[in-house]
Design a protein around this motif. Structure first.
Motif, PDB file in Angstrom:
ATOM      1  N   UNK A   1      -2.495   1.820   7.620  1.00  0.00           N
ATOM      2  CA  UNK A   1      -0.852   2.141   7.976  1.00  0.00           C
ATOM      3  C   UNK A   1      -0.298   2.856   7.154  1.00  0.00           C
ATOM      4  N   UNK A   2      -0.567   2.740   5.705  1.00  0.00           N
ATOM      5  CA  UNK A   2       0.032   3.663   4.917  1.00  0.00           C
ATOM      6  C   UNK A   2      -0.227   5.010   4.934  1.00  0.00           C
ATOM      7  N   UNK A   3      -1.682   5.136   5.063  1.00  0.00           N
ATOM      8  CA  UNK A   3      -2.283   6.349   5.584  1.00  0.00           C
ATOM      9  C   UNK A   3      -1.468   7.175   6.687  1.00  0.00           C
ATOM     10  N   UNK A   4      -1.509   6.251   7.755  1.00  0.00           N
ATOM     11  CA  UNK A   4      -0.596   6.825   9.039  1.00  0.00           C
ATOM     12  C   UNK A   4       0.598   7.173   8.933  1.00  0.00           C
TER      13      UNK A   4
ATOM     14  N   UNK B   1       0.751  -1.311   0.178  1.00  0.00           N
ATOM     15  CA  UNK B   1       0.011   0.077  -0.110  1.00  0.00           C
ATOM     16  C   UNK B   1       0.825   1.212   0.215  1.00  0.00           C
ATOM     17  N   UNK B   2       2.022   1.334   0.489  1.00  0.00           N
ATOM     18  CA  UNK B   2       2.886   2.277   0.605  1.00  0.00           C
ATOM     19  C   UNK B   2       3.297   2.481  -0.849  1.00  0.00           C
ATOM     20  N   UNK B   3       3.628   1.512  -1.551  1.00  0.00           N
ATOM     21  CA  UNK B   3       4.380   1.744  -2.788  1.00  0.00           C
ATOM     22  C   UNK B   3       3.123   2.348  -3.903  1.00  0.00           C
ATOM     23  N   UNK B   4       2.067   1.955  -3.421  1.00  0.00           N
ATOM     24  CA  UNK B   4       0.783   2.702  -4.239  1.00  0.00           C
ATOM     25  C   UNK B   4       0.858   4.227  -4.096  1.00  0.00           C
ATOM     26  N   UNK B   5       1.173   4.539  -2.845  1.00  0.00           N
ATOM     27  CA  UNK B   5       1.003   5.899  -2.322  1.00  0.00           C
ATOM     28  C   UNK B   5       2.275   6.742  -2.763  1.00  0.00           C
ATOM     29  N   UNK B   6       3.549   6.165  -2.522  1.00  0.00           N
ATOM     30  CA  UNK B   6       4.660   7.117  -2.759  1.00  0.00           C
ATOM     31  C   UNK B   6       5.922   6.478  -3.502  1.00  0.00           C
ATOM     32  N   UNK B   7       5.374   5.311  -4.209  1.00  0.00           N
ATOM     33  CA  UNK B   7       6.463   4.768  -5.018  1.00  0.00           C
ATOM     34  C   UNK B   7       7.364   3.782  -4.511  1.00  0.00           C
TER      35      UNK B   7
END
Length: 287
Positions: free
Chosen positions: A179-182, A19-25
């Protein structure tokens, strides 16, 4: 901004990485794993980090802006020190923010309480670290029940000691998104969130599984003592006692807590049936 995720080879850590990769690469996400080869498939840089080694985390957190600390799986007497190894390494490396995957549960009076107590101590350690922090208290994962369906079908029932207690089930996919949002949104700093779904009984869990998987399960309640003995025989003394403690906590209402999921993510938590349908779809696609 470089964000590191510990226990990246585990299912929750891997979900958070995705999910982090989806948000910030992918170039901004670092996975940390005790056995890096097991996390190589994630497609991000993987660094070695064993919770028992402060030195490994001193190296693993170099150049990191924020770290996600996935709660360890060891016995309660070891977990506090293991988590402190990560916290102290984060401080030494100038990490600005730490996010911790804690857990919902009763702090006293059942066999799961010692694990909850160690999580609460780590929460305090993080709050006193001098870093920006966010703490998520996870609900019970629904996936283990779904992975156990073949056994439930063989036995014709879901059997535990939760009685009519309600459990706010979540999933690793839902938690990964939260958690990706947090990690990436400053508005969550210095908050504690209950990351849980809608509360359902074990009877409702069985009925929802029947709806999605076309089974014919019923729920059978046992005494805490009988269920604990059964789990110890099937697993081992430590895990059997812990599992019985989880369901005793559900029986006593420890898992029926209000949800902050929508506050964190901006959308409602998936229902139990929606999580089951997502699980079934993912299982089908992975075959």
């Amino acid at each position: 901004m470089k964000i590191a995720v510990t226990s990246a080879s585990g299912k929750l850590g891997a979900s958070i990485v995705k999910h982090l990769v989806n948000l910030i690469g992918k170039d901004n996400v670092i996975g940390i794993a005790r056995t890096p080869e097991k996390a190589a498939y994630l497609g991000v840089e993987i660094r070695k980090g064993d919770y028992n080694s402060r030195e490994q985390f001193d190296a693993a957190l170099s150049g990191i802006d924020a770290v996600l600390l996935v709660s360890g799986m060891d016995t309660p007497d070891k977990r506090i020190v293991q988590h402190r190894n990560v916290i102290e390494a984060a401080k030494q490396n100038g990490v600005k923010k730490i996010v911790y995957t804690s857990i919902v549960g009763a702090e006293e009076n059942n066999a799961f309480s010692p694990i909850v107590q160690t999580n609460r101590q780590t929460e305090k350690d993080i709050q006193n670290s001098g870093l920006e922090w966010v703490i998520g208290r996870n609900g019970i994962y629904i996936e283990p029940d779904l992975e156990y369906i073949d056994t439930y079908v063989k036995e014709g029932e879901i059997r535990n000691c939760a009685a009519v207690g309600k459990c706010t089930y979540t999933s690793r996919e839902e938690l990964g998104y939260a958690y990706a949002k947090m990690l990436t949104e400053e508005k969550h700093n210095n908050h504690i969130y209950n990351l849980v779904g809608n509360a359902i009984t074990q009877k409702q869990l069985a009925e929802d599984i029947n709806t999605v998987f076309n089974t014919n399960l019923v729920f059978k309640n046992e005494s805490v003592e009988a269920y604990k003995a059964e789990r110890i025989e099937a697993l081992d003394d430590f895990m059997g006692t812990v599992i019985a403690g989880i369901y005793e906590g559900i029986k006593e209402g420890a898992n029926d807590v209000p949800s902050d999921f929508e506050t964190v993510t901006g959308r409602p938590h998936l229902s139990a049936i929606e999580m089951m349908e997502a699980f079934r779809k993912a299982e089908t696609e992975n075959k």
